[in-house]
Design a protein around this motif. Structure first.
Motif, mmCIF file in Angstrom:
data_model
loop_
_atom_site.group_PDB
_atom_site.id
_atom_site.type_symbol
_atom_site.label_atom_id
_atom_site.label_comp_id
_atom_site.label_asym_id
_atom_site.label_seq_id
_atom_site.Cartn_x
_atom_site.Cartn_y
_atom_site.Cartn_z
ATOM 1 N N GLY A 458 -39.470 8.976 -5.183
ATOM 2 C CA GLY A 458 -39.381 9.902 -4.449
ATOM 3 C C GLY A 458 -38.564 9.669 -3.183
ATOM 4 N N LEU A 459 -37.508 8.674 -3.236
ATOM 5 C CA LEU A 459 -37.093 8.544 -2.021
ATOM 6 C C LEU A 459 -35.582 8.629 -1.918
ATOM 7 N N GLY A 460 -35.061 8.777 -0.851
ATOM 8 C CA GLY A 460 -33.695 9.164 -0.552
ATOM 9 C C GLY A 460 -32.676 8.076 -0.928
ATOM 10 N N PRO A 461 -31.372 8.033 -0.842
ATOM 11 C CA PRO A 461 -30.713 6.910 -0.999
ATOM 12 C C PRO A 461 -30.553 5.643 -0.376
ATOM 13 N N ARG A 462 -30.680 5.958 0.969
ATOM 14 C CA ARG A 462 -30.758 4.985 2.034
ATOM 15 C C ARG A 462 -32.112 4.173 1.866
ATOM 16 N N ALA A 463 -33.254 5.133 1.879
ATOM 17 C CA ALA A 463 -34.530 4.542 1.732
ATOM 18 C C ALA A 463 -34.470 3.427 0.325
ATOM 19 N N ALA A 464 -34.079 3.970 -0.790
ATOM 20 C CA ALA A 464 -34.091 3.423 -1.949
ATOM 21 C C ALA A 464 -33.454 2.020 -1.976
ATOM 22 N N GLN A 465 -32.320 2.101 -1.356
ATOM 23 C CA GLN A 465 -31.413 0.891 -0.818
ATOM 24 C C GLN A 465 -32.341 -0.236 0.013
ATOM 25 N N LEU A 466 -32.911 0.263 0.848
ATOM 26 C CA LEU A 466 -33.569 -0.707 1.834
ATOM 27 C C LEU A 466 -34.775 -1.238 0.999
#
Length: 711
Positions: A458-466
């Motif tokens: 349930g993460l946003g794009p930036r958090a998933a990328q990190l």
């Protein structure tokens, strides 16, 4: 009958125009390859001239030229030659090709080219031209040492180009840059190559030796070319490049020991079809497209010249070639040629690159072909200019490091040490390959993994990328540690018995190997990561390596300066003070013995005990600087200290001038020291007992083997 007539007409036009342009370019002393390209432009469809050749016929004939060119290159290679060039040219070639591919991909992305077009552009500018270099070196009478180094790098580049052709053929003809496709096609390629080489080694060498023993040249030619086309067809049937099969056929015949015999017999056939190949390249040149992309042509030309000097220069310094030789080799290799045409032609044939890329590559090749003779002619002056402006501490350290590498290379090595080095090298290649595969696979699957992570957590794009980036770093960390550990082990193993004392110098070996592996890894992952990230990583890597190198040089200088007293004591002990020194000078002695030789090797960080050489009246060294003498490149020795008026100047720079009565403490291999002694002495040097005792256990340099003959 009509088809036969058209075929003869095309062949007559192509060979007739090529003959005229070849004669013209020979007369004006320019590479004949440019003449072939001009002939192709004349008979091609892009100029309004009444000499148009049938492109289909020319393309078929040019394919034969590619096969025979690759076959001839394979004939020049064998396992023994590869093992000989691997420690120096291998490192230089891998580092240079990786760096140039990285630069080509970066330029392609900056101009907005597609991912696959950028990769083809990087591969094209990474390969130098054997044909052009051979012609220029022959005309300018280049020194044997430089010629051997450059040809060694060309051998490595040829092998890497063949592998790149095979991989890019399978990827480009498949479903694109997909991780699963890449893994499957790479596995199939490796299995096919292993099977072809293993079976070929069991059959081809024995067959060729038996055929050559018959003493019938026509039988040898027919058999060898039959094997060449047979393996090329096998590769084509498996959807691989025909160049791969022809190259393997040449290598297999070379293993029979009859490679030079076959090469001599096929030269006329190879040259004719190679000429048609280069004419076909010229036919694909669209001057309008080249002019439209003039900015890309200009940028890539600068990248080729500057990038190859940097890549070869860094690799040469790490492998102990010294600053001058490394810069000269880089200038000699600063062009692209036949492999570049084959690579971009492959992209055009498979329709994965747009038409503009071919004329851009040809234009870059034409410009760099014209600049190569001038660069080679002025390479010695340019190398001296660079060497004179390297900081004194760094320059002295590089010179002494090169002497150390030469001494280690010539020293006898136990079977245990050799086996350990081979084992570490194999493990390093495996770890590096695993790291590259992990990075490439992760880069290809990055989008899917980020989407899955975002949906699952349930993460946003930036958090998933990190999150994905952090996980990838953790997975890659064991391989990174493995590479660091193995490079350190290789550096210490190379130092051998002197490894405790030579640790600062052996660290440079580790740094060089680390930079090579990291550059290859970053280059492999560059097309699959955000623009600029690979460049940032490479800049950080090079910056850290430079800082570590400078710190090592400082530490080395401190330790060598501490040995200044011992060098002076050795001299005074032998000469018995200044009076004895003047007496020895009056007698014209050029080489001096030593006391305390047992302590010198440990103090001088694995460089061995120095040989003390007097500058006598009439010596060619009197009044000249160390830079002007170019002792390292000329003899292989390095100057550790200059003793004048009872004072020792440790690690002198290229601007230090020699005077009558100076005593030079030189280090290096036995042959290098003997050459330096002859250079400094006005008379023939006498046998040197001090050097014999200090250098016991070393062996004289083997006679230089025949240079690889270019295709």
């Amino acid at each position: 009958m009509h088809d036969v007539h058209e075929f003869l007409k095309t062949l007559a036009i192509v060979l007739g125009v090529a003959a005229i342009t070849t004669v013209v370019f020979q007369r004006i002393r320019k590479p004949v390859i440019l003449g072939y390209l001009i002939a192709g432009l004349i008979v091609g469809p892009h100029l309004p001239l009444p000499l148009n050749a049938d492109p289909t016929t020319v393309r078929t004939l040019s394919e034969l030229g590619v096969i025979l060119l690759m076959f001839a290159i394979g004939l020049e290679l064998n396992i023994a030659k590869l093992v000989r060039v691997a420690p120096t040219a291998g490192v230089i070639g891998v580092l240079q090709v990786a760096l140039m591919m990285f630069a080509g991909v970066a330029v392609g992305r900056a101009f907005g080219w597609t991912q696959i077009e950028s990769i083809f552009a990087g591969a094209a500018i990474a390969m130098s031209s054997t044909t052009i270099i051979a012609k220029v070196f022959e005309e300018l009478k280049v020194a044997p040492a430089l010629r051997e180094l450059v040809y060694g790098v060309l051998i490595v580049e040829d092998i890497l180009a063949i592998l790149l052709l095979a991989v890019m053929t399978t990827v480009a003809s498949g479903s694109g840059l997909d991780a699963t496709t890449l893994a499957v096609t790479t596995g199939k390629l490796v299995a096919f190559l292993v099977g072809m080489v293993v079976v070929g080694l069991l059959i081809v060498p024995k067959l060729m030796r038996a055929v050559v023993k018959m003493g019938r040249p026509e039988t040898t030619v027919v058999t060898s070319i039959g094997l060449c086309f047979g393996l090329a067809h096998a590769c084509a049937a498996m959807h691989y490049s025909v160049a791969l099969g022809a190259f393997v056929a040449g290598v297999l015949i070379s293993e029979s020991g009859e490679g030079h015999t076959v090469e001599h017999l096929i030269v006329p056939i190879r040259d004719m079809f190679a000429a048609i190949f280069f004419v076909s390249v010229g036919m694909l040149i669209d001057p309008a497209l080249a002019l439209q992309n003039w900015a890309a042509v200009l940028v890539l030309t600068v990248v080729v010249i500057v990038g190859k000097v940097i890549g070869v220069g860094l690799g040469g310094i790490v492998t102990g070639c010294g600053v001058r030789t490394s810069v000269q080799a880089g200038l000699g290799l600063s062009q692209i040629g036949e492999f570049s045409f084959i690579i971009v032609g492959l992209g055009a044939t498979l329709e994965v690159t747009r038409p503009f890329l071919f004329p851009v590559a040809v234009a870059v090749s034409a410009i760099t072909t014209l600049t190569t003779p001038a660069l080679v002619k002025r390479s010695e002056a340019a190398a001296k200019y660079v060497d004179d402006r390297v900081p004194r501490r760094i320059g002295a350290f590089i010179s002494l490091y090169s002497a150390w590498v030469e001494r280690v290379r010539k020293a006898p090595r136990s079977s245990t040490t050799g086996a350990r080095l081979r084992r570490l090298a194999v493990l390093l290649v495996l770890d590096a390959a695993a790291l590259v595969a992990l990075l490439v696979g992760g880069g290809m699957l990055r989008g899917r993994i980020e989407q899955a992570a975002a949906a699952y957590f349930g993460l946003g794009p930036r958090a998933a990328q990190l999150l994905v980036f952090t996980a990838a770093a953790l997975v890659a960390l064991p391989f990174v540690f493995g590479v660091v550990r193995l490079t350190r082990g290789i550096g210490l193993a190379v130092a051998g018995v002197d490894r405790a004392a030579a640790r600062p110098i052996a660290l440079v070996v580790q740094l060089g190997l680390l930079v090579a592996v990291a550059t290859v890894s970053i280059t492999a992952v560059e097309p699959f990561v955000p623009a600029g990230l690979g460049f940032l990583l490479l800049v950080v890597l090079v910056g850290l390596a430079v800082v570590a190198f400078v710190r090592t040089a400082r530490q080395f200088e401190v330790e060598v300066q501490a040995g200044g007293g011992l060098v002076l004591d050795l001299l005074k002990s032998k000469l018995g003070g200044e009076g004895a020194a003047r007496a020895a000078h009056a007698e014209g002695h050029a080489a001096l013995g030593s006391a305390g030789a047992n302590e010198a090797p440990a103090l001088l960080l694995g460089l061995g005990a120095p040989r003390l050489l007097r500058i006598v009246e009439g010596s060619s060294a009197v009044g000249r600087t160390l830079g002007e003498l170019n002792l390292r490149a000329t003899t292989g020795a390095a100057v550790l200290a200059i003793v004048r008026d009872g004072q020792a100047s440790m690690m002198p720079g290229p601007t230090d001038r020699l005077e009558v009565g100076d005593v030079v403490a030189a280090v290096g291999s036995e042959e290098a020291l003997s050459s330096a002694e002859a250079l400094f002495s006005a008379t023939e040097p006498e046998p040197e007992p001090y050097a014999d005792a200090a250098e016991s256990g070393t062996r004289p340099r083997a006679t230089t083997k025949d240079d690889p003959q270019p295709a």
